[in-house]
Motif scaffolding. Structure first.
Motif, PDB file in Angstrom:
ATOM      1  N   ALA A   1       3.322  -1.954  -6.176  1.00 34.78           N
ATOM      2  CA  ALA A   1       2.113  -2.272  -5.417  1.00 34.78           C
ATOM      3  C   ALA A   1       1.996  -3.755  -5.082  1.00 34.78           C
ATOM      4  O   ALA A   1       1.338  -4.123  -4.119  1.00 34.78           O
ATOM      5  N   THR A   2       2.607  -4.612  -5.899  1.00 36.52           N
ATOM      6  CA  THR A   2       2.513  -6.058  -5.646  1.00 36.52           C
ATOM      7  C   THR A   2       3.900  -6.628  -5.387  1.00 36.52           C
ATOM      8  O   THR A   2       4.926  -6.025  -5.744  1.00 36.52           O
TER       9      THR A   2
ATOM     10  N   GLY B   1       0.806  -1.212   0.000  1.00 42.53           N
ATOM     11  CA  GLY B   1       0.000   0.000   0.000  1.00 42.53           C
ATOM     12  C   GLY B   1       0.839   1.261   0.000  1.00 42.53           C
ATOM     13  O   GLY B   1       0.372   2.329  -0.432  1.00 42.53           O
TER      14      GLY B   1
ATOM     15  N   ALA C   1       3.155   2.019  -1.863  1.00 39.90           N
ATOM     16  CA  ALA C   1       3.420   2.462  -3.238  1.00 39.90           C
ATOM     17  C   ALA C   1       2.417   3.519  -3.696  1.00 39.90           C
ATOM     18  O   ALA C   1       2.733   4.355  -4.553  1.00 39.90           O
ATOM     19  N   THR C   2       1.223   3.493  -3.121  1.00 35.61           N
ATOM     20  CA  THR C   2       0.183   4.426  -3.574  1.00 35.61           C
ATOM     21  C   THR C   2       0.465   5.870  -3.153  1.00 35.61           C
ATOM     22  O   THR C   2      -0.152   6.782  -3.698  1.00 35.61           O
TER      23      THR C   2
END
Length: 308
Positions: A293-294, A273, A275-276
């Motif tokens: 994000a992954t 999260g 990364a957002t």
């Protein structure tokens, strides 16, 4: 164009064998598939048929590398490992396979059943079998993240179910990390959680998957950013991975990332999260900060940073 992993395995193959064959550890390093998983694909499903040395050790060719890559693509599309052999033989063709029943949805349902029954033994069995058959980062992205999110509801009994699942998964991952840890290369990757809620399931899953990929990963739990910088310096980390939910002080994070770049010149990966929040940080394009994000994207970024 030849991809980086194939180039690496070709180089290793030319160094180790005139026939271009490599041992299982090298194919594991090039593809990120655990040696246990490679053996399971061979033994249970006949997906790989390696050659053998006189002493019975497995040897793999470049064709085997390509086959593993193709298997990974099908797994990413949700195909159960038990169904992939038929696809590899050409029936049906890839473009003719539309939506595929997802093995991940089936596994989520199975795990929810065991969580609802608080059945530790069966839950551990499902986790062990899944990690034995599927790449660790896929297990995290397609199975663990949806499961963790589904257990966040406030309905009565959910706290107990969430705690039970966390305790079982933490115990499993700590044991898996212990078994996987071995003398590794010098490119140390420091993994730090910025979450202060005690939930370290995804950081543990990432730490395990990095070890499977044979990186020298050090997970130090939840730390303040100034402590993380100190640890990175002492460990001489080549890459720092920060992972958490988006609920962080972006102003403080921005200051530390800029200082990291100016004083330490260490690439930083923002995972999960976290990364957002990258757009809100206002960093320059050459800041050496990579939002992922992954966990699959984390591995892609680290592969590029390490191998060039």
């Amino acid at each position: 164009m030849m991809n980086t992993d194939t180039a690496v395995i070709e180089s290793v193959a030319s160094d180790q064998s005139e026939e271009g064959l490599v041992p299982i550890r090298e194919i594991s390093r090039a593809t990120g598939i655990n040696t246990v998983t490679l053996r399971a694909w061979e033994r249970r499903y006949g997906l790989l048929i390696p050659q053998r040395t006189a002493k019975g050790h497995r040897l793999y060719s470049l064709a085997d590398i390509s086959r593993v890559k193709e298997i990974q693509v099908w797994l990413g599309r949700g195909v159960a490992i038990s169904k992939i052999k038929a696809l590899l033989t050409g029936q049906p063709q890839e473009h003719s396979v539309a939506e595929i029943d997802s093995i991940w949805l089936s596994l989520i349902d199975q795990i929810h059943m065991q969580i609802n029954a608080f059945h530790r033994g069966r839950l551990v069995h499902i986790l062990a079998d899944t990690y034995a058959l599927y790449p660790a980062e896929m297990v995290a992205d397609y199975l663990l993240v949806p499961l963790i999110n589904s257990l966040q509801a406030n309905e009565f009994g959910m706290v107990a179910k969430r705690s039970f699942f966390a305790s079982v998964l933490q115990e499993y991952l700590y044991a898996a990390i212990y078994r996987q840890r071995q003398p590794l290369g010098q490119s140390k990757i420091l993994l730090v959680s910025l979450s202060q809620d005690g939930n370290d399931l995804l950081p543990l899953a990432l730490s395990y998957s990095l070890l499977v990929h044979q990186y020298h990963a050090e997970y130090l739990g939840a730390l303040e950013l100034n402590e993380a910088r100190l640890c990175a310096e002492v460990l001489q980390a080549k890459i720092v991975v920060l992972i958490s939910s988006p609920n962080v002080n972006t102003g403080e994070l921005q200051l530390h990332l800029k200082a990291w770049r100016d004083k330490n010149a260490i690439p930083v990966v923002l995972a999960g999260g976290l990364a957002t929040v990258y757009p809100a940080l206002g960093l320059r394009e050459d800041s050496d900060v990579y939002p992922c994000a992954t966990l699959e994207l984390v591995h892609t970024a680290i592969n590029l940073l390490v191998k060039g």
